[in-house]
Scaffold this active site. Structure first.
Site, PDB file in Angstrom:
ATOM      1  N   ASN A  66       0.837  -1.201   0.000  1.00  0.00           N
ATOM      2  CA  ASN A  66       0.000   0.000   0.000  1.00  0.00           C
ATOM      3  C   ASN A  66       0.874   1.254   0.000  1.00  0.00           C
ATOM      4  O   ASN A  66       2.054   1.211   0.367  1.00  0.00           O
ATOM      5  CB  ASN A  66      -0.890   0.011   1.244  1.00  0.00           C
ATOM      6  CG  ASN A  66      -2.140  -0.832   1.071  1.00  0.00           C
ATOM      7  OD1 ASN A  66      -2.658  -0.992  -0.038  1.00  0.00           O
ATOM      8  ND2 ASN A  66      -2.638  -1.379   2.179  1.00  0.00           N
ATOM      9  N   CYS A  75      -4.730  -7.800  -4.107  1.00  0.00           N
ATOM     10  CA  CYS A  75      -5.159  -6.599  -4.831  1.00  0.00           C
ATOM     11  C   CYS A  75      -5.744  -7.039  -6.171  1.00  0.00           C
ATOM     12  O   CYS A  75      -5.020  -7.574  -7.019  1.00  0.00           O
ATOM     13  CB  CYS A  75      -3.973  -5.656  -5.047  1.00  0.00           C
ATOM     14  SG  CYS A  75      -4.413  -4.206  -6.014  1.00  0.00           S
ATOM     15  N   ASN A 159      -7.604 -10.380   1.588  1.00  0.00           N
ATOM     16  CA  ASN A 159      -7.455  -9.182   2.433  1.00  0.00           C
ATOM     17  C   ASN A 159      -8.811  -8.846   3.078  1.00  0.00           C
ATOM     18  O   ASN A 159      -9.861  -9.250   2.579  1.00  0.00           O
ATOM     19  CB  ASN A 159      -6.892  -8.002   1.620  1.00  0.00           C
ATOM     20  CG  ASN A 159      -7.754  -7.642   0.427  1.00  0.00           C
ATOM     21  OD1 ASN A 159      -8.670  -8.344   0.059  1.00  0.00           O
ATOM     22  ND2 ASN A 159      -7.454  -6.519  -0.188  1.00  0.00           N
ATOM     23  N   HIS A 161     -12.226  -7.031   4.421  1.00  0.00           N
ATOM     24  CA  HIS A 161     -13.192  -6.034   3.926  1.00  0.00           C
ATOM     25  C   HIS A 161     -14.400  -5.933   4.850  1.00  0.00           C
ATOM     26  O   HIS A 161     -14.916  -6.959   5.321  1.00  0.00           O
ATOM     27  CB  HIS A 161     -13.697  -6.424   2.525  1.00  0.00           C
ATOM     28  CG  HIS A 161     -12.668  -6.228   1.471  1.00  0.00           C
ATOM     29  ND1 HIS A 161     -12.538  -5.044   0.775  1.00  0.00           N
ATOM     30  CD2 HIS A 161     -11.689  -7.040   1.031  1.00  0.00           C
ATOM     31  CE1 HIS A 161     -11.529  -5.149  -0.075  1.00  0.00           C
ATOM     32  NE2 HIS A 161     -10.990  -6.346   0.062  1.00  0.00           N
ATOM     33  N   ASN A 192     -10.357  -2.748   4.793  1.00  0.00           N
ATOM     34  CA  ASN A 192     -10.833  -1.938   3.672  1.00  0.00           C
ATOM     35  C   ASN A 192     -12.341  -1.760   3.855  1.00  0.00           C
ATOM     36  O   ASN A 192     -13.025  -2.717   4.260  1.00  0.00           O
ATOM     37  CB  ASN A 192     -10.551  -2.666   2.355  1.00  0.00           C
ATOM     38  CG  ASN A 192      -9.070  -2.897   2.131  1.00  0.00           C
ATOM     39  OD1 ASN A 192      -8.335  -1.976   1.804  1.00  0.00           O
ATOM     40  ND2 ASN A 192      -8.605  -4.140   2.339  1.00  0.00           N
ATOM     41  N   GLU A 210      -9.778   2.498   1.035  1.00  0.00           N
ATOM     42  CA  GLU A 210      -8.828   1.392   1.149  1.00  0.00           C
ATOM     43  C   GLU A 210      -7.893   1.576   2.334  1.00  0.00           C
ATOM     44  O   GLU A 210      -7.341   2.665   2.545  1.00  0.00           O
ATOM     45  CB  GLU A 210      -7.983   1.290  -0.131  1.00  0.00           C
ATOM     46  CG  GLU A 210      -8.746   0.733  -1.297  1.00  0.00           C
ATOM     47  CD  GLU A 210      -7.812   0.255  -2.400  1.00  0.00           C
ATOM     48  OE1 GLU A 210      -6.663  -0.117  -2.112  1.00  0.00           O
ATOM     49  OE2 GLU A 210      -8.252   0.282  -3.556  1.00  0.00           O
ATOM     50  N   ARG A 211      -7.697   0.490   3.056  1.00  0.00           N
ATOM     51  CA  ARG A 211      -6.682   0.430   4.105  1.00  0.00           C
ATOM     52  C   ARG A 211      -5.338   0.869   3.497  1.00  0.00           C
ATOM     53  O   ARG A 211      -4.938   0.405   2.433  1.00  0.00           O
ATOM     54  CB  ARG A 211      -6.590  -1.028   4.579  1.00  0.00           C
ATOM     55  CG  ARG A 211      -5.502  -1.328   5.555  1.00  0.00           C
ATOM     56  CD  ARG A 211      -5.518  -2.779   5.985  1.00  0.00           C
ATOM     57  NE  ARG A 211      -5.193  -3.728   4.917  1.00  0.00           N
ATOM     58  CZ  ARG A 211      -4.894  -5.026   5.108  1.00  0.00           C
ATOM     59  NH1 ARG A 211      -4.892  -5.532   6.316  1.00  0.00           N
ATOM     60  NH2 ARG A 211      -4.626  -5.815   4.081  1.00  0.00           N
ATOM     61  N   CYS A 219     -11.648  -0.466  -6.441  1.00  0.00           N
ATOM     62  CA  CYS A 219     -10.975  -1.496  -5.646  1.00  0.00           C
ATOM     63  C   CYS A 219     -11.536  -2.847  -6.091  1.00  0.00           C
ATOM     64  O   CYS A 219     -12.730  -3.109  -5.922  1.00  0.00           O
ATOM     65  CB  CYS A 219     -11.226  -1.269  -4.156  1.00  0.00           C
ATOM     66  SG  CYS A 219     -10.497  -2.550  -3.114  1.00  0.00           S
ATOM     67  N   GLY A 222     -12.504  -5.058  -3.252  1.00  0.00           N
ATOM     68  CA  GLY A 222     -13.674  -4.404  -2.642  1.00  0.00           C
ATOM     69  C   GLY A 222     -14.935  -4.720  -3.428  1.00  0.00           C
ATOM     70  O   GLY A 222     -16.008  -4.955  -2.839  1.00  0.00           O
TER      71      GLY A 222
HETATM   72  N1  LIG Z   1      -5.674  -1.539   0.161  1.00  0.00           N
HETATM   73  C1  LIG Z   1      -5.809  -2.963   0.035  1.00  0.00           C
HETATM   74  C2  LIG Z   1      -4.916  -3.554  -1.025  1.00  0.00           C
HETATM   75  C3  LIG Z   1      -5.229  -3.086  -2.419  1.00  0.00           C
HETATM   76  C4  LIG Z   1      -6.620  -3.474  -2.912  1.00  0.00           C
HETATM   77  C5  LIG Z   1      -6.859  -3.042  -4.326  1.00  0.00           C
HETATM   78  N2  LIG Z   1      -6.721  -1.725  -4.707  1.00  0.00           N
HETATM   79  C6  LIG Z   1      -7.782  -3.897  -5.150  1.00  0.00           C
HETATM   80  O1  LIG Z   1      -8.003  -3.538  -6.316  1.00  0.00           O
HETATM   81  O2  LIG Z   1      -8.208  -4.953  -4.685  1.00  0.00           O
HETATM   82  C7  LIG Z   1      -5.506  -3.635   1.396  1.00  0.00           C
HETATM   83  O3  LIG Z   1      -4.872  -3.009   2.251  1.00  0.00           O
HETATM   84  O4  LIG Z   1      -5.918  -4.784   1.573  1.00  0.00           O
END
Ligand SMILES: N[C@@H](CCC[C@H](N)C(=O)O)C(=O)O
Length: 276
Positions: A66, A75, A159, A161, A192, A210-211, A219, A222
């Protein structure tokens, strides 16, 4: 050394992508923050490192940092850019790849129209796997922020959410509420935060705080998380168009234990070198 990089984006979620197959690269968190800095460095939401696989079942290893310097597990938009990058750089000519990430293996397919489809694997729904502090798994969890109760979906796409359903996405205070939930003590690794407006059972609008990066234009994980959360709540179809500020993704999820599939574009903007 002079570091070679490519600037890329997926629906405006932007990346500095580095070939660590042909360059030896070891970046400190300070160096990642500097490269990601939009005023003093190159500027990006995430920095992506493309490395040789350490597992014989995978074609490459893909690492994600990040803008705040922290390494993270997954990601989605980056995965599509990864596929475009390894082809543009001549690192492979295979249109189907298995890639190692911190969040587990993912499968990528380069489509004939240049879009990329990613098999993101199944979502992880148990609170301990997110990680999220809750007594038991649920499709909606109450959570208190500054004395007010919100209702969230919570899951991991590799990750973590949280997903809130809102009436009007334009009027949602993403910049205020996003960081409050990102740092909520019930999410020990932070989270996130997606804000989803349901337009129809096959079409949602989504903004994501986003985290480690703040609100981004899009995202990918996301978008997957929002569709999974909406389906677990019985509100969405198997295949959903997700309209993000930067453009649309198509997400499909048949249900429990099945993989989530994401299809969307990946764009290369320019290449350069920067002294490290
Ligand atoms: N900020 C996210 C990592 C990046 C996610 C991304 N932009 C996507 O497209 O999935 C995290 O800290 O998990």
């Amino acid at each position: 050394m002079n570091l070679r990089f490519t600037k890329m984006h997926g629906l405006g979620n932007d990346f500095v992508v580095i070939d660590a197959v042909n360059q030896s690269v070891a970046l400190s968190p300070d160096q990642v923050r500097w490269l990601a800095d939009r005023h003093r460095g190159i500027g990006c939401d995430q920095l992506l490192l493309v490395e040789p696989a350490s597992d014989s079942a995978a074609d490459f290893r893909y690492r994600i940092y990040n803008a705040d310097g922290g390494e993270v597990e997954q990601c989605g938009n980056g995965a599509r850019c990864f596929m475009r990058f390894v082809h543009d750089q001549g690192l492979t000519d295979r249109r189907a790849l298995t890639v190692q990430t911190l969040g587990g293996p993912i499968e990528l397919q380069l489509e004939d129209d240049g879009q990329v489809t990613v098999d993101m694997g199944p979502p992880r729904l148990e609170p301990a796997a997110i990680p999220f502090q809750a007594p038991a798994r649920a499709s909606v969890y109450p959570i208190e922020v500054d004395g007010q109760e919100y209702r969230i979906g919570a899951l991991s796409m590799g990750n973590p959410h949280a997903v809130l359903t809102v009436e009007d996405i334009e009027r949602t205070p993403v910049a205020e509420l996003g960081p409050r939930i990102e740092h909520h003590p019930r999410f020990p690794n932070r989270v996130n935060v997606g804000f989803m407006q349901i337009l129809a059972s096959n079409h949602i609008r989504l903004r994501v705080h986003e985290r480690g990066a703040g609100e981004t234009c899009a995202c990918g994980t996301g978008a997957c998380a929002a569709v999974v959360a909406g389906r677990l709540q019985g509100r969405l179809d198997e295949r959903v168009r997700v309209s993000l500020p930067g453009g649309d993704l198509v997400i499909s999820w048949p249900g429990e234990n099945a993989s989530v599939f994401m299809t969307g574009p990946a764009v290369s903007v320019f290449e350069g070198t920067i002294p490290l």
